[in-house]
Design a protein around this motif. Structure first.
Motif, PDB file in Angstrom:
ATOM      1  N   ALA A   1       0.529  -1.298  -0.271  1.00  0.00           N
ATOM      2  CA  ALA A   1      -0.223  -0.150  -0.272  1.00  0.00           C
ATOM      3  C   ALA A   1       0.692   1.154  -0.039  1.00  0.00           C
ATOM      4  N   GLY A   2       1.156   1.628   0.420  1.00  0.00           N
ATOM      5  CA  GLY A   2       1.738   3.002   0.522  1.00  0.00           C
ATOM      6  C   GLY A   2       2.485   4.219   0.663  1.00  0.00           C
TER       7      GLY A   2
ATOM      8  N   PHE B   1      -7.290  -6.955  -4.729  1.00  0.00           N
ATOM      9  CA  PHE B   1      -8.754  -6.431  -3.508  1.00  0.00           C
ATOM     10  C   PHE B   1      -8.227  -5.090  -3.698  1.00  0.00           C
ATOM     11  N   TYR B   2      -9.997  -4.657  -3.186  1.00  0.00           N
ATOM     12  CA  TYR B   2      -9.603  -3.587  -2.129  1.00  0.00           C
ATOM     13  C   TYR B   2      -8.539  -2.460  -2.081  1.00  0.00           C
ATOM     14  N   SER B   3      -8.199  -1.187  -2.303  1.00  0.00           N
ATOM     15  CA  SER B   3      -7.298  -0.609  -1.510  1.00  0.00           C
ATOM     16  C   SER B   3      -5.455  -0.798  -1.834  1.00  0.00           C
ATOM     17  N   TRP B   4      -6.022  -1.892  -3.028  1.00  0.00           N
ATOM     18  CA  TRP B   4      -4.160  -2.012  -3.894  1.00  0.00           C
ATOM     19  C   TRP B   4      -3.690  -1.124  -4.648  1.00  0.00           C
TER      20      TRP B   4
ATOM     21  N   GLN C   1      -7.416   1.133  -5.973  1.00  0.00           N
ATOM     22  CA  GLN C   1      -8.796  -0.086  -6.529  1.00  0.00           C
ATOM     23  C   GLN C   1      -9.820   0.121  -5.497  1.00  0.00           C
ATOM     24  N   GLU C   2     -10.525   0.567  -6.024  1.00  0.00           N
ATOM     25  CA  GLU C   2     -11.962   0.509  -4.842  1.00  0.00           C
ATOM     26  C   GLU C   2     -13.010   0.180  -5.033  1.00  0.00           C
TER      27      GLU C   2
END
Length: 373
Positions: free
Chosen positions: A32-33, A300-303, A278-279
């Motif tokens: 993530a970030g 998947f969500y939040s990638w 990705q949302e």
């Protein structure tokens, strides 16, 4: 980012592809970030999601409210009170990955009582509805009920996939109706619905502090982006732009955001102009080789694909006196002592999230990694 994204996202259930040990371990940090995430010191972390669960047994309605993290948890918590049972996929994990079938009900147990004897008859003839708070309509639910959440920010941004794996129906819902029988529209007679759990600014229950740090020297904030950042010189929180020099200094720069999970708080903190992620709850990537599915994968969500205008670079392969190596530049996500297993949307201060409330600080740093193989 595509090379690493593909390797991390292949799941044992998804395509039964081989996950090399070094890639799995490496990508625990690759999800993530940015540099240090800490939960605000003044956070009470007392909030829960509010759901209303309805049950229609074929002739009459019953309902109950639940305080849980996601919709499946609410159904599971209230099934006994509402006098029904379910057979469902209650695991939110599939191998290394989130389970795309989490909360899918395979059969409904209709409980009847006669002469003091309770009997449960299981059937596959049932329909599940969720209430869309935007359109104010009941709609047939997606099967994976565990990925519905009742929070206003989640409902605003997160969707299930459509038939082409793009953004489909909202994944936000606070009301669910389990109905014995097959219906295209919800049977009449249910009671009033409840609203989404609101995520608001300055609410300590949803507050996260992120320390953004770039050790590689290429990240930057999009011009004109106003964020809430900590000014150490004045010992105060200020609204303004964060600069490249702030990101590159040894201590990094702290920003504050609010959300029902870590990803949504990060999005709130650094704004959409600095974040591409990705949302959709999950996306299947078919590499168009029908006879070889080993290179197909899910994300998947939040990638996170890009943050502060930089993304994963590499691999760059080489060799030296230590042997053969690969170089990557990427955002890592970890606590001071542990790698994080999932992308940030699976962590929350609210009880019940997949990754849980790990507390303390999270490390989120953009830097170069050299791996020998």
């Amino acid at each position: 980012m595509k090379f690493l994204e593909a390797k991390y996202s292949r799941g044992s259930k998804m395509k039964n592809t081989k996950i090399f040990a070094f890639v799995a371990a490496f990508l625990m940090i690759m999800v993530a970030g940015i540099a240090v995430i800490g939960i605000s010191d003044d956070s009470d972390a007392t909030i829960t999601g509010n759901y209303k669960v309805y049950y229609y047994n074929g002739t009459s309605w019953a309902d109950a409210t639940a305080q849980t993290y996601d919709l499946y948890q609410a159904i599971d918590a209230k099934k006994s009170e509402l006098n029904f049972d379910i057979v469902a996929d209650g695991s939110n994990l599939s191998g290394y990955n989130p389970n795309i079938n989490y909360g899918t009900i395979s059969s409904l147990g209709i409980i009847t009582e006669e002469n003091g004897v309770s009997t449960t008859n299981y059937t596959t003839n049932f329909t599940v509805f969720v209430f869309n708070n935007t359109t104010q309509q009941w709609v047939v639910a997606e099967s994976a009920l565990g990925w519905y959440r009742c929070y206003s920010d989640y409902a605003q941004y997160v969707t299930f996939p459509n038939s082409s794996w793009g953004a489909g129906s909202t994944a936000g819902a606070a009301n669910v109706a389990i109905c014995a029988g097959t219906f295209s529209t919800i049977p009449s007679g249910y009671s009033a619905t409840i609203g989404l759990t609101q995520v608001t600014q300055n609410d300590s229950d949803f507050e996260y502090v992120f320390t953004l740090k770039d050790q590689y020297g290429t990240a930057y904030s999009t011009s004109g982006t106003q964020v809430l950042y900590y000014d150490a010189e004045w010992d105060s929180w200020e609204n303004g732009e964060i600069t490249t020099s702030m990101l590159q200094r040894e201590a990094g720069v702290e920003v504050k955001g609010y959300g029902s999970d870590v990803y949504l708080a990060l999005k709130n903190a650094i704004k959409s102009s600095n974040l591409t992620a990705q949302e959709t709850t999950w996306v299947y990537h078919d590499n168009d080789t029908p006879n070889d599915t080993s290179d197909d994968y899910y994300t998947f969500y939040s990638w996170i694909d890009e943050m502060l205008n930089v993304r994963t670079l590499g691999p760059t392969n080489g060799s030296d006196e230590g042997g053969n190596y690969s170089l990557y530049v990427y955002w890592s996500f970890n606590t001071p002592t542990n790698w994080m297993s999932y992308s940030p949307g699976y962590y929350s201060q609210i009880d019940g999230s997949l990754g849980g409330d790990v507390g303390g600080n999270f490390l989120y740093t953009y830097y170069l990694s050299k791996y020998y193989y």
